[in-house]
Each structure stands twice: as structure tokens, then as C-alpha cells.
Design an enzyme around this catalytic site. Structure first.
Site, short mmCIF file in Angstrom:
data_model
loop_
_atom_site.label_atom_id
_atom_site.label_comp_id
_atom_site.label_asym_id
_atom_site.label_seq_id
_atom_site.Cartn_x
_atom_site.Cartn_y
_atom_site.Cartn_z
N SER A 1 -31.28 -12.78 1.91
CA SER A 1 -32.38 -11.91 1.48
C SER A 1 -33.70 -12.33 2.10
O SER A 1 -34.49 -11.47 2.54
CB SER A 1 -32.50 -11.93 -0.05
OG SER A 1 -31.34 -11.36 -0.65
N GLY B 1 -26.00 -6.01 -0.28
CA GLY B 1 -26.81 -6.22 -1.47
C GLY B 1 -27.96 -7.18 -1.23
O GLY B 1 -29.09 -6.96 -1.68
N ASP B 2 -27.67 -8.25 -0.48
CA ASP B 2 -28.72 -9.22 -0.13
C ASP B 2 -29.79 -8.54 0.73
O ASP B 2 -30.99 -8.79 0.57
CB ASP B 2 -28.13 -10.40 0.65
CG ASP B 2 -27.07 -11.16 -0.13
OD1 ASP B 2 -27.10 -11.13 -1.37
OD2 ASP B 2 -26.21 -11.80 0.52
N ALA B 3 -29.34 -7.70 1.66
CA ALA B 3 -30.28 -7.01 2.54
C ALA B 3 -31.16 -6.03 1.78
O ALA B 3 -32.35 -5.89 2.07
CB ALA B 3 -29.51 -6.28 3.64
#
Length: 339
Positions: A66, A294-296
Site C-alpha cells: 500500500s 486490495g493493497d493497491a
């Protein structure tokens, strides 16, 4: 509010990624679209992946992914810091040099007690299964936060982000950052990260959640939270509303809850109510790997938040960055964003 710095803290893991067949998931009792901590039975997996001709090594771990994406979206070299523990070994050196080359400030804690953590990323078609061997990442101690470099990074930041995976390592470190954010009226963000965190680290999660100003999760994690905490609903919008209103340390800053749902609309609950934000569809032929989507999303969202943009714009940036990541192998991206 503009030009805030971002501080991330988590489990730095060197991703060992390769495309595999369903048979390997079966062999190691892993599931697609899931994340687990490595047990004894999983340890041979890392060597098995390492000898595959298509193996890739990418600096990873949920929070570092992230923060890397946030820095990429910001295109600035002095606004993102990341802290975690790595080994005094070659993998640790690779992790540090690659992160610094991307423009991150990484005052890592280093240890001789364990090797640098790794995460097996088994890509099956367009799904992935993650198996993390935390190793050195487990050795992080909150005393490292008293070093000058980390103290400076914490003091200078206006946004803090920690994935739920770090609850297995150092709750006192999370509470220290959360307390600082609450006291200084800064923005503290966490991610529920995986169903097993909610199932098996519920006590630690309950200790950290009151500090949160923004909570991220996907729909599976949202439903697991509702099930584990007996909220009496599987409706994602209802769960978001209930989570938005739980106890909070900094009562001057209303909590925001954000649930992503793959290509279905993203759900955002605020004090004003619940909104849904449609996700722009990407042709399935362009999707390479959903690892890190999801992290992105979090990285894109935090970048716009750091620039003082409204929630709507931050959500769209999250959709954009997630859409870019899934068109690449692993959490990798082009040199410059197109947004």
C-alpha cells in the site's frame, strides 16, 4: 489539509511469486483468494517456488504494498515512510535497496535472530493464495519506535496506515501510533486484512479498532467480522454502518469504513450514511493477477487523502490503482500513473 506525509508499519515480506496449478494448492492445503501464516507443513513450499523458471521476487507485505502504491501515485520522494523488521541478510538488503530506489524512507529494524520474511504467492489463473513466513518480521519491537529516524517519521506524518496482519506481531506498537494520532488529531487507518485475523486475533483487533479513523476491508472480511462479533447481519452496508459507530478514541474525527467488493461497488460508511461507488469494469482478458489489488486500492486512496482530496476522489483513485495492479504480475506498476 494538503501535502500530508504517510507512515506505514507492518510485516515486510519478500514476495516469491509464481504461476502454479491447483495441484500445488491441494498439496499444501491452501485455498485460492486466501491468506494464511505458514505452518511447518508449508515450509518446503518456498524452495519449491524458488526453483520455478517464472519465479519473481517483489518487495511485499500488505502494508508495504500500500505504501509503495501511495508513493507511486504521489510521485514524490519525501512523503512516504515504512517501518518493519528485516533480517541482516541478502533478502533484507534487496528489500531495503528496492524500497529506497522507489523513493520510500525505510528506517527498518534489523535482526540477526531470523531471516527476512517471505510470502509465497501462488497464482492460479487470476486468483492467488498467499502463505506468509513472517520470520524476522515477527521480531519487531516497539523500542525501535524510539530511534530518531522512526520518531521523526511518526512526528512528521499526518496519516498512519497499518494492516491487520501486524496485530500478530506488536499490538503495543499499533497502540503507540494510534495514541499519537488521536492525541494530535491525525488520521489513523487500519485494514481487517484477512478472515483469520478476525477469527483468531479478535482480542488484539478489539484493542486497536478504537484508534481507527478509517477502516478498510473486503466483503469476505466484513462478513467474517459480522459473524465473529455476532452482528446479526450479512448485509455489507449494515456491517459498515455498525463498524462505523463502534467506540472511538478521537471523537472529533468521525470514522469512515470502506469495504471493497472486487468488481462490485465499493461501500463507504460515514457519519452521514452509506454510499456505493461503482467500479469501472476491466476486460477479463487484461487481468493478469489479482494479487495486491486490495493493497493497491488503499495506496491510491491514501495518496489522494494525503493531498487533501475528498473521499469520492480518493475512492476513485483507489479503484484506478487497483485496476492498474491487476493488469500486472504481483504488486508492480508502470513508472508514472495515468490519473
Amino acid at each position: 489539509m494538503s501535502a500530508l506525509k504517510i507512515y506505514g508499519m507492518g510485516n515486510p515480506l519478500l514476495d516469491i511469486s509464481a504461476e502454479v496449478g491447483e495441484d500445488m494448492l491441494t498439496k499444501y492445503e491452501l485455498k485460492p483468494g486466501n491468506a494464511v501464516l505458514a505452518e511447518e507443513k508449508h515450509l518446503p513450499l518456498y524452495k519449491e517456488l524458488a526453483v520455478r523458471p517464472d519465479v519473481q521476487y517483489i518487495p511485499g507485505g500488505a502494508t508495504l504494498n500500500s505504501i509503495r502504491v501511495a508513493r507511486w501515485m504521489l510521485q514524490a520522494k519525501d512523503r512516504c515512510s515504512y517501518v518493519g523488521c528485516i533480517g541482516n541478510d541478502e533478502f533484507g538488503n534487496i528489500m531495503k535497496s528496492k524500497a529506497e530506489a522507489e523513493g520510500l524512507n525505510v528506517p527498518f529494524m534489523r535482526t540477526d535472530e531470523e531471516v527476512t520474511g517471505t510470502c509465497a504467492v501462488l497464482v492460479v489463473g487470476k486468483e492467488r493464495s498467499l502463505c506468509a513466513n513472517l520470520a524476522a518480521a515477527n521480531k519487531f519491537a516497539d523500542t525501535h519506535m524510539e530511534t530518531d529516524a522512526v520518531k521523526t517519521a511518526i512526528e512528521e506524518a499526518g496519516i498512519y496506515y497499518i494492516a491487520g496482519f501486524f496485530l500478530t506481531v506488536s499490538v503495543p506498537s499499533i497502540v503507540k501510533v494510534g495514541s499519537h494520532a488521536a492525541e494530535k488529531n491525525k488520521i489513523f487507518c487500519m485494514n481487517l486484512s484477512a478472515p483469520f485475523i478476525i477469527q483468531f486475533f479478535g482480542t488484539q483487533l478489539a484493542e486497536a479498532l478504537p484508534y481507527t479513523d478509517i477502516i478498510f476491508a473486503n466483503e469476505d472480511e466484513a462478513k467474517e467480522y459480522a459473524n465473529t462479533n455476532k452482528l446479526g447481519t450479512e448485509d455489507v452496508k449494515e456491517i459498515a454502518t455498525k463498524l462505523q459507530s463502534i467506540e472511538k478514541k478521537n471523537t472529533t474525527r468521525p470514522r469512515i469504513v470502506i469495504f471493497t467488493q472486487g468488481c462490485s461497488p465499493t461501500v463507504v460508511a460515514t457519519a452521514e450514511g452509506v454510499k456505493e461507488y461503482p467500479v469501472e469494469k476491466i476486460d477479463s482478458s487484461k487481468i493478469v493477477d489479482t494479487n495486491g489489488a486490495g493493497d493497491a486500492f488503499v495506496g491510491g486512496f491514501l495518496a489522494k487523502l494525503a493531498d487533501g482530496k475528498p473521499i469520492e476522489e480518493a475512492v476513485l483513485a483507489g479503484h484506478y490503482s487497483a485496476g492498474i495492479i491487476i493488469q500486472h504480475s504481483g504488486c508492480t506498476f508502470p513508472d508514472v500513473p495515468g490519473l
